[in-house]
Design an enzyme around this catalytic site. Sequence first.
Site, short mmCIF file in Angstrom:
data_model
loop_
_atom_site.label_atom_id
_atom_site.label_comp_id
_atom_site.label_asym_id
_atom_site.label_seq_id
_atom_site.Cartn_x
_atom_site.Cartn_y
_atom_site.Cartn_z
N HIS A 37 0.84 -1.21 0.00
CA HIS A 37 0.00 0.00 0.00
C HIS A 37 0.87 1.26 0.00
CE1 HIS A 37 -2.84 -2.84 2.24
NE2 HIS A 37 -3.58 -2.45 1.21
N LYS A 149 -1.18 -5.94 -8.12
CA LYS A 149 -1.55 -7.12 -7.34
C LYS A 149 -2.98 -7.57 -7.66
CE LYS A 149 -1.72 -10.00 -3.76
NZ LYS A 149 -3.00 -9.81 -3.17
N ASP A 150 -3.88 -6.58 -7.80
CA ASP A 150 -5.27 -6.87 -8.16
C ASP A 150 -5.45 -6.50 -9.64
OD1 ASP A 150 -6.74 -7.41 -5.37
OD2 ASP A 150 -5.20 -5.89 -5.11
N ARG A 187 -4.40 -10.17 3.71
CA ARG A 187 -4.91 -11.51 4.07
C ARG A 187 -3.78 -12.47 4.46
NH1 ARG A 187 -9.23 -10.17 0.14
NH2 ARG A 187 -11.16 -10.17 1.32
P1 AMP Z 1 -6.56 -3.56 -0.54
O1 AMP Z 1 -6.38 -2.83 0.74
O2 AMP Z 1 -6.18 -5.00 -0.48
O3 AMP Z 1 -7.94 -3.32 -1.13
O4 AMP Z 1 -5.55 -2.92 -1.57
C1 AMP Z 1 -5.55 -1.54 -1.83
C2 AMP Z 1 -4.64 -1.26 -3.00
O5 AMP Z 1 -3.32 -1.69 -2.69
C3 AMP Z 1 -5.07 -2.01 -4.28
O6 AMP Z 1 -4.91 -1.15 -5.39
C4 AMP Z 1 -4.11 -3.16 -4.32
O7 AMP Z 1 -3.87 -3.65 -5.62
C5 AMP Z 1 -2.86 -2.53 -3.72
N1 AMP Z 1 -1.98 -3.58 -3.20
C6 AMP Z 1 -2.31 -4.58 -2.35
N2 AMP Z 1 -1.25 -5.39 -2.14
C7 AMP Z 1 -0.23 -4.90 -2.89
C8 AMP Z 1 1.13 -5.29 -3.11
N3 AMP Z 1 1.64 -6.37 -2.54
N4 AMP Z 1 1.88 -4.54 -3.95
C9 AMP Z 1 1.36 -3.43 -4.56
N5 AMP Z 1 0.09 -3.01 -4.38
C10 AMP Z 1 -0.70 -3.73 -3.56
#
Ligand code: AMP
Length: 282
Positions: A37, A149-150, A187
């Site tokens: 993040h 990542k997503d 996760r």
């Molecule tokens: P999340 O909190 O899981 O919804 O992720 C928020 C943002 O952070 C999304 O755009 C994800 O793709 C990005 N993100 C999550 N994990 C990673 C990672 N390991 N590397 C880069 N971006 C990430």
Amino acid sequence: MQIMREPQELQAWALEQRAAGQIIGLVPTMGNLHAGHMSLVTQARTQAHKVVVSIFVNPTQFGANEDLDHYPRSEREDLAQCRASGVDVVYLPAASAMYAPDYSCYIDEMVLSQGLCGASRAGHFRGVCTVVAKLFNLALPHLAIFGQKDFQQAAVIKRMIRDLNFPVRLLLAPIVREANGLAMSSRNLYLDQALRAQALGLYRTLRRAQELFQSGVEQSTQILPHLAEVLTRHELRCDYIELVEADSLLPVARVTDETVLLVAAWCGSTRLIDNCLLGEPI
Ligand code: AMP
């Protein structure tokens, strides 16, 4: 750093910033922030005058049997990380501030969100598109930074931006991994040591695919069975493994540098995802 919990407060702030000529960058997250993040924040800071991080565990993107109630929350640590990284605004709304009890408007992307994660998580991308559109309307960003990542999520949001004419530029940030290759994810907290060892199987499928491609194997049908084997060897239950074209997310028969490998697998009761471009060594 300002902490805002009310939608009106964020929107009023964003209007003021825009009137003053400030470029706003938005980093949408569900909190429990990690280095992945924070890399998005760093990228935002290079391109925007003001950076907004939203932290919102969005109920509409969770299915009935998913982990909404258990999703890790760590508000104090998240705020400390944002403060240390020079974030200007953290937007931390309550679910009731985002969704009125009689809330009834949703955004459905109809093509890219059907397969892959969309196939096993009914309604997920509808929730994602809806909340991202709302965040765009509140933070009024010039740029929004999403993680590779997503990958499917970024493709769906890019399509929503195009089709609904949001004046927002999407930037894609590379995947941040732990030293052993495991992609960082909120996760991962669900994994004990044994499961973390299994989870490495996802990363190893990516490496295996890149090796096969580098050695001249180009047919998807000759690559995919080897990858399924890697997952099985790590006791991971495959949800999907696909070699797709980056924009359409359609499976390709013959791979190229730009082909994307997308993997989702169950590691115990935790569903993990990972991906890579075949021509971009990880
Ligand atoms: P999340 O909190 O899981 O919804 O992720 C928020 C943002 O952070 C999304 O755009 C994800 O793709 C990005 N993100 C999550 N994990 C990673 C990672 N390991 N590397 C880069 N971006 C990430």
